[in-house]
Design a protein around this motif. Sequence first.
Motif, PDB file in Angstrom:
ATOM      1  N   ASN A 290       0.832  -1.195   0.000  1.00 51.90           N
ATOM      2  CA  ASN A 290       0.000   0.000   0.000  1.00 51.90           C
ATOM      3  C   ASN A 290       0.873   1.254   0.000  1.00 51.90           C
ATOM      4  OD1 ASN A 290      -1.755   2.217   1.248  1.00 51.90           O
ATOM      5  ND2 ASN A 290      -3.232   0.557   1.111  1.00 51.90           N
ATOM      6  N   ILE A 291       0.342   2.341  -0.544  1.00 53.68           N
ATOM      7  CA  ILE A 291       1.104   3.592  -0.544  1.00 53.68           C
ATOM      8  C   ILE A 291       1.353   4.089   0.875  1.00 53.68           C
ATOM      9  CG2 ILE A 291      -0.988   5.025  -0.765  1.00 53.68           C
ATOM     10  CD1 ILE A 291       0.730   6.909  -2.534  1.00 53.68           C
ATOM     11  N   TRP A 292       0.442   3.754   1.819  1.00 51.90           N
ATOM     12  CA  TRP A 292       0.566   4.250   3.190  1.00 51.90           C
ATOM     13  C   TRP A 292       1.216   3.210   4.106  1.00 51.90           C
ATOM     14  CZ3 TRP A 292      -0.184   8.881   1.920  1.00 51.90           C
ATOM     15  CH2 TRP A 292      -1.240   9.278   1.097  1.00 51.90           C
ATOM     16  N   TYR A 293       1.793   3.701   5.191  1.00 53.41           N
ATOM     17  CA  TYR A 293       2.346   2.854   6.240  1.00 53.41           C
ATOM     18  C   TYR A 293       1.754   3.343   7.559  1.00 53.41           C
ATOM     19  CZ  TYR A 293       5.864   0.577   9.235  1.00 53.41           C
ATOM     20  OH  TYR A 293       6.497  -0.187  10.181  1.00 53.41           O
ATOM     21  N   ARG A 294       1.043   2.479   8.258  1.00 52.19           N
ATOM     22  CA  ARG A 294       0.399   2.859   9.521  1.00 52.19           C
ATOM     23  C   ARG A 294       1.433   2.967  10.635  1.00 52.19           C
ATOM     24  NH1 ARG A 294      -4.804  -0.797  10.727  1.00 52.19           N
ATOM     25  NH2 ARG A 294      -4.801   0.617  12.535  1.00 52.19           N
ATOM     26  N   ALA A 295       1.274   3.978  11.462  1.00 55.58           N
ATOM     27  CA  ALA A 295       2.195   4.134  12.587  1.00 55.58           C
ATOM     28  C   ALA A 295       1.556   4.991  13.673  1.00 55.58           C
ATOM     29  CB  ALA A 295       3.511   4.772  12.128  1.00 55.58           C
ATOM     30  N   ALA A 296       2.028   4.796  14.889  1.00 56.58           N
ATOM     31  CA  ALA A 296       1.630   5.629  16.022  1.00 56.58           C
ATOM     32  C   ALA A 296       2.894   6.028  16.749  1.00 56.58           C
ATOM     33  CB  ALA A 296       0.694   4.866  16.949  1.00 56.58           C
ATOM     34  N   TRP A 297       2.880   7.221  17.355  1.00 54.93           N
ATOM     35  CA  TRP A 297       4.035   7.626  18.149  1.00 54.93           C
ATOM     36  C   TRP A 297       3.612   8.595  19.238  1.00 54.93           C
ATOM     37  CZ3 TRP A 297       3.830   8.678  12.816  1.00 54.93           C
ATOM     38  CH2 TRP A 297       3.609  10.006  12.450  1.00 54.93           C
ATOM     39  N   SER A 298       4.412   8.609  20.283  1.00 53.47           N
ATOM     40  CA  SER A 298       4.152   9.538  21.380  1.00 53.47           C
ATOM     41  C   SER A 298       4.438  10.959  20.915  1.00 53.47           C
ATOM     42  CB  SER A 298       5.017   9.183  22.587  1.00 53.47           C
ATOM     43  OG  SER A 298       6.390   9.088  22.233  1.00 53.47           O
ATOM     44  N   MET A 306       0.138  10.191  18.518  1.00 46.14           N
ATOM     45  CA  MET A 306      -0.248  10.429  17.135  1.00 46.14           C
ATOM     46  C   MET A 306      -0.538   9.080  16.488  1.00 46.14           C
ATOM     47  SD  MET A 306      -0.439  12.919  14.888  1.00 46.14           S
ATOM     48  CE  MET A 306      -1.659  12.233  13.785  1.00 46.14           C
ATOM     49  N   ARG A 307      -1.685   8.947  15.836  1.00 49.93           N
ATOM     50  CA  ARG A 307      -2.001   7.713  15.105  1.00 49.93           C
ATOM     51  C   ARG A 307      -2.362   8.107  13.683  1.00 49.93           C
ATOM     52  NH1 ARG A 307      -3.522   6.510  20.361  1.00 49.93           N
ATOM     53  NH2 ARG A 307      -2.496   4.592  21.095  1.00 49.93           N
ATOM     54  N   ALA A 308      -1.646   7.509  12.714  1.00 50.94           N
ATOM     55  CA  ALA A 308      -1.713   8.105  11.386  1.00 50.94           C
ATOM     56  C   ALA A 308      -1.369   7.125  10.285  1.00 50.94           C
ATOM     57  CB  ALA A 308      -0.746   9.285  11.312  1.00 50.94           C
ATOM     58  N   ALA A 309      -1.731   7.545   9.071  1.00 51.45           N
ATOM     59  CA  ALA A 309      -1.184   6.952   7.856  1.00 51.45           C
ATOM     60  C   ALA A 309       0.002   7.814   7.442  1.00 51.45           C
ATOM     61  CB  ALA A 309      -2.234   6.934   6.751  1.00 51.45           C
ATOM     62  N   THR A 310       1.180   7.210   7.344  1.00 54.77           N
ATOM     63  CA  THR A 310       2.363   7.933   6.905  1.00 54.77           C
ATOM     64  C   THR A 310       2.681   7.546   5.466  1.00 54.77           C
ATOM     65  OG1 THR A 310       4.019   6.266   7.550  1.00 54.77           O
ATOM     66  CG2 THR A 310       3.245   7.782   9.269  1.00 54.77           C
ATOM     67  N   GLN A 748       1.229  -4.019   6.049  1.00 50.85           N
ATOM     68  CA  GLN A 748       2.271  -3.086   6.437  1.00 50.85           C
ATOM     69  C   GLN A 748       3.580  -3.301   5.674  1.00 50.85           C
ATOM     70  OE1 GLN A 748       1.129  -0.330   8.063  1.00 50.85           O
ATOM     71  NE2 GLN A 748       2.470  -0.585   9.825  1.00 50.85           N
ATOM     72  N   SER A 749       3.918  -4.543   5.421  1.00 51.84           N
ATOM     73  CA  SER A 749       5.245  -4.854   4.905  1.00 51.84           C
ATOM     74  C   SER A 749       5.218  -5.159   3.415  1.00 51.84           C
ATOM     75  CB  SER A 749       5.824  -6.060   5.644  1.00 51.84           C
ATOM     76  OG  SER A 749       7.087  -6.408   5.109  1.00 51.84           O
ATOM     77  N   ALA A 750       6.318  -4.813   2.734  1.00 53.71           N
ATOM     78  CA  ALA A 750       6.478  -5.158   1.320  1.00 53.71           C
ATOM     79  C   ALA A 750       7.111  -6.532   1.136  1.00 53.71           C
ATOM     80  CB  ALA A 750       7.351  -4.106   0.635  1.00 53.71           C
ATOM     81  N   HIS A 751       7.482  -7.179   2.235  1.00 54.14           N
ATOM     82  CA  HIS A 751       8.195  -8.449   2.141  1.00 54.14           C
ATOM     83  C   HIS A 751       7.210  -9.609   2.234  1.00 54.14           C
ATOM     84  CE1 HIS A 751      11.190 -11.532   2.599  1.00 54.14           C
ATOM     85  NE2 HIS A 751      12.162 -10.630   2.521  1.00 54.14           N
ATOM     86  N   PRO A 752       7.171 -10.475   1.211  1.00 54.03           N
ATOM     87  CA  PRO A 752       6.169 -11.558   1.208  1.00 54.03           C
ATOM     88  C   PRO A 752       6.327 -12.569   2.329  1.00 54.03           C
ATOM     89  CG  PRO A 752       7.723 -11.824  -0.607  1.00 54.03           C
ATOM     90  CD  PRO A 752       7.993 -10.483  -0.019  1.00 54.03           C
ATOM     91  N   LEU A 753       7.487 -12.637   2.981  1.00 48.53           N
ATOM     92  CA  LEU A 753       7.669 -13.559   4.099  1.00 48.53           C
ATOM     93  C   LEU A 753       7.464 -12.889   5.450  1.00 48.53           C
ATOM     94  CD1 LEU A 753      10.777 -15.669   2.984  1.00 48.53           C
ATOM     95  CD2 LEU A 753       8.356 -16.058   2.526  1.00 48.53           C
ATOM     96  N   SER A 754       7.121 -11.628   5.441  1.00 50.62           N
ATOM     97  CA  SER A 754       6.870 -10.916   6.696  1.00 50.62           C
ATOM     98  C   SER A 754       5.648 -11.490   7.392  1.00 50.62           C
ATOM     99  CB  SER A 754       6.641  -9.429   6.418  1.00 50.62           C
ATOM    100  OG  SER A 754       6.076  -8.788   7.539  1.00 50.62           O
ATOM    101  N   PRO A 755       5.646 -11.542   8.723  1.00 48.42           N
ATOM    102  CA  PRO A 755       4.466 -12.052   9.438  1.00 48.42           C
ATOM    103  C   PRO A 755       3.253 -11.145   9.298  1.00 48.42           C
ATOM    104  CG  PRO A 755       6.079 -11.154  10.979  1.00 48.42           C
ATOM    105  CD  PRO A 755       6.745 -11.198   9.635  1.00 48.42           C
TER     106      PRO A 755
END
Length: 784
Positions: A290-298, A306-310, A748-755
């Motif tokens: 996906n074009i976006w990567y989900r993330a949250a940070w203090s 902060m909870r966002a699409a980056t 989230q991940s571009a790697h096909p073996l990612s969990p």
Amino acid sequence: MSLNAPLRFLTRTALLLAALIAIGLLGAWLWLRQSLPLLEGSLETGQLDHPVTVRRDAQGIPLIESTSRDSIAFALGFLHGQERFFQMDLLRRNSAGELSELVGDAALEHDREVRVHQFRKRAQRNVEALPEDQRAVLAQYVRGVNLGLEELGSKPWEYLLLGQEPRPWTAADSMLSVFSMYLSLQSPIGKFEQRDTALADLLPDDLYGFFFPEGGSWDAPLIGEARGPVRLPQTNIAALLEEADSIAYQPMESDDQVYGSNNWVVGGALTAHGGAMLADDMHLGLDVPNIWYRAAWSIPGTDRQMRAATLPGGPIAVVGTNGRVAWGFTNTMGDWGDLIPLELNEAGNRYRTPDGWAEFTVEPEQIAVRGGEPETLEVRKTIWGPVVGEDHRGQPLAYRWVAHDTRGGNLNLLLMETVETASEALDLGPRLGIPHQNLVVGDSQGNIGWTVGGAIPRRVGLDGSRSVSWADGTAYWDGYLGAEEQPRVYNPPSHRIWTANSRVMDGPQLAVMGDHGYALGARQRQIRDALFARDSFSEQDLLDLQLDDRALFLERWQQQLLVLLDGEDEYADVRAEVENWGARASADSVGYRVVRNFRLKFLEFTTAPVLTYMRRFQEDFSFGPRKRQLEYAAWEMNHSEPAHLLNPDFASWRELKLAALDAVLERMARDGLPLQEQTWGVQNTARIWHPLGRAVAPVNWLTAMPADRLSGDTHLPRAQSPTTGASQRMVVSSGSEESAIFHMATGQSAHPLSPFFANGHRDWVEGNPSPLMEGKTRYTLTLQ
């Protein structure tokens, strides 16, 4: 010789082949595993003043915790670099015009078109213009990206496949990521204005006004009313054609096929807890990842997150919530650039300016081509901008575009993290250096608002709707509008705000925004009417609206098609499917597919004389984004059947309509299925692939998302095609994030073996209310 000998030989051969295949698969698996990201443990970076903890849940959504914003930027960069570096590389190369260096001459035409904008040079200039604190955040993000790339056991698998080496990330590359979004959301050559100027110049006035109105009854602006009906022209359509003309036909794709989005917000008076509630779904191309990567940070200095699409490539939250304010975007489709026809001297080497004749500045740009010789492109520049093409009369066109200015690209979205109110968020609108968006906001106190996110040029002596000469000095841009001049809506009496790429303003504010191909208002009106059908809302209610696939726009076309088929025995089975279509863009509806495609074929047949006429002047002319309001002319012709507007290739309107239907049915039959199985889902089947999968088919075996048959279509809230749609869906009330909903296509991940390669994708397909907040920690990584 025993008869068993050949069998033993075949058995041994089969076992040997099976073993070789197993060894090959094991080798490929081990090869792929080398580039998996680091999920757990502790890493001494040598580059942080404050440590960072990254907690990931089972879906791979990180919560980044630190007391330093710079360190948070470093950690986000590290995650982007580990999970998404190849995607980031494509983004920077896309806007820099450097894709050919990676993939060869297949991208050469794209690179030539983009390189005239010299975005790499502009990106470096914009980075140098950033405030010191933003440059510091960006510098740490860049360091994090490059450490993330270095810490992989092997370079990302895409580079191994291409036989290429990734080059390090730079601060200018992050700005190029912003420019790449410009290329997705705005035209780099001013297509709408170019085609509209040609149509207005060449067509008889009454035909132009009929086929290309500014809007109509489907409009649903925030301020203003719907436009009135179109007027039938007097000019005979056959007058456009010459005796020797062979009428040209161009298949009509959906006239609302735009990279856009939906969003809306309801005020605290309409929610149980008194906080505003925002819904946002950004419609873009769907790829793996996906074009976006989900993330949250203090958020340092607060107890909030902060909870966002980056967007991998930069340290900013694109859309999301900071615990006090939530915001979302849709593409404005306003007019943020002007084409300027140049007045040349007889030799063609000078152009006229308010200060007299000037010579073009010519700068060489070298385009590297993988597997081939580099190509040198000469960029011709004027005082207003680069030359990007020619108009319908062969006159060179320079482009004055917000994206070229320092105001057009910056990191001021960082400031959204700390705003406390909707009003503060709206104040940031003019300062945002992004492709211009409908910025819709809501805060925890129940306030809501809308404005344009992006700098708006102050035009003098022109309204931007047509290409006009700037040579005499009466037409020009006089800087940018200030915050007090920016169009704005705050706490409307209805407690509701909605946008969906259609016209949102009227009067003077519409003049400020201009028009660069507004979507037909059908989607926006369906959203507005659904919002006014209720007096209170929950998160599930807004998700249900995001998933609304009612075919309200096509109801009148369905009724007209039934009338056409009355008494037509040979179409009895078709009529039955149309009659029982379900009134939805449902994946299992045959009737919806017939009605939808019949309308588009009708559009193609009825506009073909205009297309033929325009191609007399421009061989490659197509309606492009100028076709989005064709519905009004099409419906009037379908309804009233004016004889003087009938395509001369047909003897009657009935013949044209039946020919359109026959063409639709013939195309459907190519699927090889009986009519009852030729559903909308058969046509609208997901094709969500890795970019390399289009050229290297085996890549799709590992990376493509399932070929789901999808409900939804472009003229309704659940906007969906096989390759475009809601890249994410978010429903959130700031301060009540525990009830918020978030969907994202792929994972989230571009790697096909990612969990967590595709975790969450099923929720996106099925519309399950999956949470915005990260779940229970599964992996913890500390950056020292």
